[in-house]
Design a protein around this motif. Structure first.
Motif, PDB file in Angstrom:
ATOM      1  N   THR A 132      38.760  20.153  82.258  1.00  0.00           N
ATOM      2  CA  THR A 132      37.761  20.391  83.294  1.00  0.00           C
ATOM      3  C   THR A 132      38.405  21.180  84.420  1.00  0.00           C
ATOM      4  O   THR A 132      39.307  20.693  85.105  1.00  0.00           O
TER       5      THR A 132
ATOM      6  N   GLN B 163      37.784  29.079  83.686  1.00  0.00           N
ATOM      7  CA  GLN B 163      36.515  28.604  83.136  1.00  0.00           C
ATOM      8  C   GLN B 163      35.946  29.563  82.098  1.00  0.00           C
ATOM      9  O   GLN B 163      35.273  29.147  81.159  1.00  0.00           O
TER      10      GLN B 163
ATOM     11  N   ARG C 124      39.519  25.644  77.604  1.00  0.00           N
ATOM     12  CA  ARG C 124      38.483  25.369  78.607  1.00  0.00           C
ATOM     13  C   ARG C 124      37.462  24.342  78.137  1.00  0.00           C
ATOM     14  O   ARG C 124      36.784  23.724  78.961  1.00  0.00           O
TER      15      ARG C 124
END
Length: 490
Positions: A363, A353, A359
């Motif tokens: 998801t 993330q 990113r």
């Protein structure tokens, strides 16, 4: 250990936001006997509730057979600690240290919560290697708590960034002020990286399971100014947005203050701890390890992802289960509409993330497919090098939960090392490979869930339809879910 044979866990401060969430989540697992403390005698009527006032921790009886204790309580907030430094220090430092001394002496594994406030907030994503440099009384107390606890045997410390649940604390105060017709002032130069109580509880349970000791950190993946957070919170109320006023935090001077930490946790599978020694290279944590120790493995990995990509070409919404550092995932992204990549290990998810080059298009989320299906419906799913890590007694539940996450005509691609290959596997691989299969075993297993199963063999980078017992790696593609599949747990 309790008479039931379940580990007995004490949650100190079970009526706080984090403590209450942790207590509930521990009970929901069914794996622990859970006790909680409160300093409010009027709440002692609750289940397994004990009285504890950290201003007098010696009054608490520690010889109750606890296996683990999590210290979630204390005086929070810069203002409260600045207003009463001596009184808050008693609850935030002196009392917890004395309680931890008594608990560890009784053989209890102790986990304590700390805060990003041990740093001055002058930059983003501080590491555990950075020396503490608090700028507030609250931060100084957390620094002193950490220093004292680190001298005790077997204690784990978890630093958290700001924990927001939307119902208490700052968001609740904003709600009250706006409901009363007032305005909200929100900082544009003070940034937070919030985590939810549920996320914090998930990490704490993992640390309890591991009896983890040492210093750990858990942070949100992005930096949001207080002002940006407020705008997102009330995005569907244009009438309220007009009453959210951007202001500067004077504590930041002409610069900015940051709340973020670099997430640093033990990996969920012990054999992967060695990977952290290589460090998070640009390729990603797991792939960086492969590059440093056995570069040709990258060719095998990319070939497997390319095969999956071609098998799922044109799918509108695809789920990867067990993405790790998601090195090969972008190959699949090139061929499908939308891609969600999930892993049960917070370490890999947070790293992706924060630093994965794709990113903004993938998801990334934390999910354990053994525990339940994933919300949303996907017309394609795949897992590479995952099924062999799942205990045989849990494998059907795992695939049933995948099926629950798929459309009726969804396709599921599974890739695992063959059983025959294991005599040549590395020690780090053997440590986690508890469920390898032959080609026929894999086909038979997948036919329990799909009407059509197509089996492929793989050697090095080459996928083929040759003799499965001579394959190093196997692919099975399931298409057409069987009607009437039993619900997970049913």
């Amino acid at each position: 250990m309790s008479p039931s044979g379940k580990p007995r866990v004490l949650v100190v401060g079970a009526d706080g936001v984090i403590g209450a969430t942790l207590e509930r989540r521990l009970r929901e697992t069914g794996r622990f006997e859970v006790w909680g403390t409160t300093r409010r005698r009027e709440t002692l009527a609750g289940e397994n509730r004990l009285h504890l006032d950290l201003r007098d921790p010696d009054d608490f009886e520690v010889s109750r057979g606890f296996d683990a204790a999590v210290l979630c309580t204390g005086v929070g907030g810069e203002a409260a600690c600045a207003a009463d430094p001596e009184g808050s220090r008693l609850v935030n430092v002196t009392g917890p240290v004395r309680l931890a001394e008594r608990l560890t002496a009784a053989g209890v594994h102790v986990l304590a919560l700390s805060s990003n406030a041990v740093f001055d907030g002058s930059r983003e994503f501080f590491s555990t290697e950075d020396p503490p440099a608090p700028r507030t009384e609250y931060g100084r107390q957390k620094r002193d708590l950490e220093a004292a606890l680190q001298s005790l045997p077997g204690v784990g410390i978890l630093r958290l960034t700001k924990v927001l649940d939307g119902a208490t604390g700052l968001p609740a105060r904003w709600d009250r002020e706006l409901a009363a017709g007032g305005t909200v002032e929100a900082f544009v130069n003070h940034f937070i990286s919030p985590v939810t109580p549920e996320e914090a509880a998930s990490v704490l349970i993992s640390l309890i399971d591991r009896r983890a000791k040492g210093l750990f950190q858990f942070s949100g993946a992005e930096n949001l100014s207080f002002h940006a957070y407020a705008l997102s919170r009330y995005a569907d109320r244009p009438d309220l947005l007009k009453r959210i006023r951007p202001v500067r935090d004077p504590a930041a001077g002409d610069g900015a203050l940051y709340n973020s930490l670099r997430t640093e946790l033990p990996t969920e599978e012990a054999q992967y701890e060695d990977l952290k020694g290589v460090g998070a290279q640009a390729l990603g944590l797991m792939t960086g390890y492969a590059y440093a120790t056995n570069p040709k493995r990258l060719a095998f990995t990319l070939s497997r992802y390319k095969f999956v990509a071609k098998m799922l070409t044109g799918k509108t919404s695809v789920l990867e289960i067990g993405c790790a550092d998601a090195f090969g995932t972008p190959l699949v992204l090139q061929e499908v509409g939308a891609l969600t990549a999930a892993d049960f290990d917070w370490m890999f998810v947070r790293e992706a993330q924060v630093s994965h080059p794709f990113r903004d298009r993938i998801t990334f989320l934390r999910h354990d497919m053994v525990e339940g299906p994933l919300a949303g419906v996907f017309d394609g799913a795949f897992c590479l090098d995952v099924l062999e890590h799942i205990a045989p007694e849990a494998e059907s539940r795992f695939v049933l939960n995948v099926c629950e996450s798929l459309t009726d005509d969804g396709v599921f691609v599974v890739g695992i090392p063959s059983l025959e290959s294991q005599v040549y596997a590395s020690e780090i691989s053997k440590a986690g490979h508890v469920n390898c299969k032959t080609g026929e075993e894999l086909r038979a297993f997948m036919l329990k869930f799909f009407s059509n199963v197509f089996l492929f063999s793989m050697n090095d980078e080459v996928v083929h339809t040759g003799f499965a017992p001579m394959a190093h790696y196997l692919f099975a593609i399931g298409a057409g879910k069987r009607p009437g599949l039993a619900a997970p747990g049913g």
